[in-house]
Design a protein around this motif. Structure first.
Motif, short mmCIF file in Angstrom:
data_model
loop_
_atom_site.label_atom_id
_atom_site.label_comp_id
_atom_site.label_asym_id
_atom_site.label_seq_id
_atom_site.Cartn_x
_atom_site.Cartn_y
_atom_site.Cartn_z
N ARG A 123 -5.14 6.29 26.89
CA ARG A 123 -5.95 5.29 26.60
C ARG A 123 -6.07 5.57 25.19
NH1 ARG A 123 -9.75 7.06 29.11
NH2 ARG A 123 -10.67 7.80 27.94
N LEU A 124 -6.39 7.53 24.75
CA LEU A 124 -7.03 8.31 23.59
C LEU A 124 -5.35 8.53 22.80
CD1 LEU A 124 -8.58 10.78 25.59
CD2 LEU A 124 -9.90 9.18 24.41
N LEU A 125 -4.57 8.45 22.87
CA LEU A 125 -3.59 8.65 22.16
C LEU A 125 -2.98 7.26 21.70
CD1 LEU A 125 -1.61 11.34 24.13
CD2 LEU A 125 -2.92 11.20 21.83
N ALA A 126 -3.80 5.83 22.26
CA ALA A 126 -3.51 4.86 21.90
C ALA A 126 -4.73 4.25 20.49
CB ALA A 126 -3.70 3.49 23.30
N VAL A 127 -5.44 5.34 20.53
CA VAL A 127 -6.67 4.55 20.04
C VAL A 127 -5.94 5.18 18.41
CG1 VAL A 127 -8.30 5.46 18.47
CG2 VAL A 127 -8.00 4.33 20.98
N PHE A 138 -11.88 11.53 15.67
CA PHE A 138 -10.97 11.54 17.23
C PHE A 138 -12.14 10.82 17.65
CE2 PHE A 138 -9.36 14.35 14.68
CZ PHE A 138 -8.58 14.70 14.93
N PRO A 139 -10.76 9.73 18.77
CA PRO A 139 -11.64 9.42 19.74
C PRO A 139 -12.52 10.00 20.89
CG PRO A 139 -9.18 8.96 18.87
CD PRO A 139 -9.52 9.58 18.36
N GLU A 140 -13.68 9.58 21.05
CA GLU A 140 -14.56 10.01 22.64
C GLU A 140 -14.71 11.19 21.99
OE1 GLU A 140 -12.91 9.00 26.60
OE2 GLU A 140 -12.70 6.78 25.30
#
Length: 129
Positions: free
Chosen positions: A116-120, A13-15
């Motif tokens: 930002r996170l959901l866009a990734v 998952f992102p970050e």
């Protein structure tokens, strides 16, 4: 699912970052400083388990559906489930629980971080509960 497979999935998952704030033997996965998953080496029977954030209604449904799902160990029992990694919960179901947990945490972040996170992930920002 093995503990290593869970680790790999959580870090996808992102970050997402892995920490050990409770000492060795308990891995905590965070995004933007907030926990979305916890992996414990073993319960009393020697089976590893994970603890995941969950919508309260869904948490009850999952507990009714799977014997390996129970109220979160040492967490808010309403918003967290623990899941034994004993092979009785299908991997795809466990991955969906992990994704849901991540989304539950991201939904409560600041708007800029959330977007930002959901866009990734290729998703629209979910409405706040």
């Amino acid at each position: 699912m093995t503990p290593q497979q869970f680790i790999d999935a959580a870090l996808w998952f992102p970050e997402a970052v892995e920490t050990e704030p409770f000492g060795p033997g308990t891995l905590v996965y965070k995004v933007a400083g907030r926990m979305f998953a916890l992996l414990s080496e073993r319960n009393r029977e020697g089976v590893p388990f994970v603890t995941l954030k969950c919508d309260p209604d869904l948490a009850l449904e999952l507990r009714a559906e799977f014997d390996a799902v129970f109220p979160g160990y040492h967490t808010d029992k309403r918003h967290w489930n623990s899941v034994l990694l004993d092979g009785t919960v299908p991997d795809d179901e466990l991955l969906e629980m992990l994704r849901h947990s991540y989304q539950q945490v991201v939904a409560r972040l600041r708007r800029a971080d959330r977007e930002r996170l959901l866009a990734v992930l290729g998703e629209d920002a979910p409405p706040l509960p």
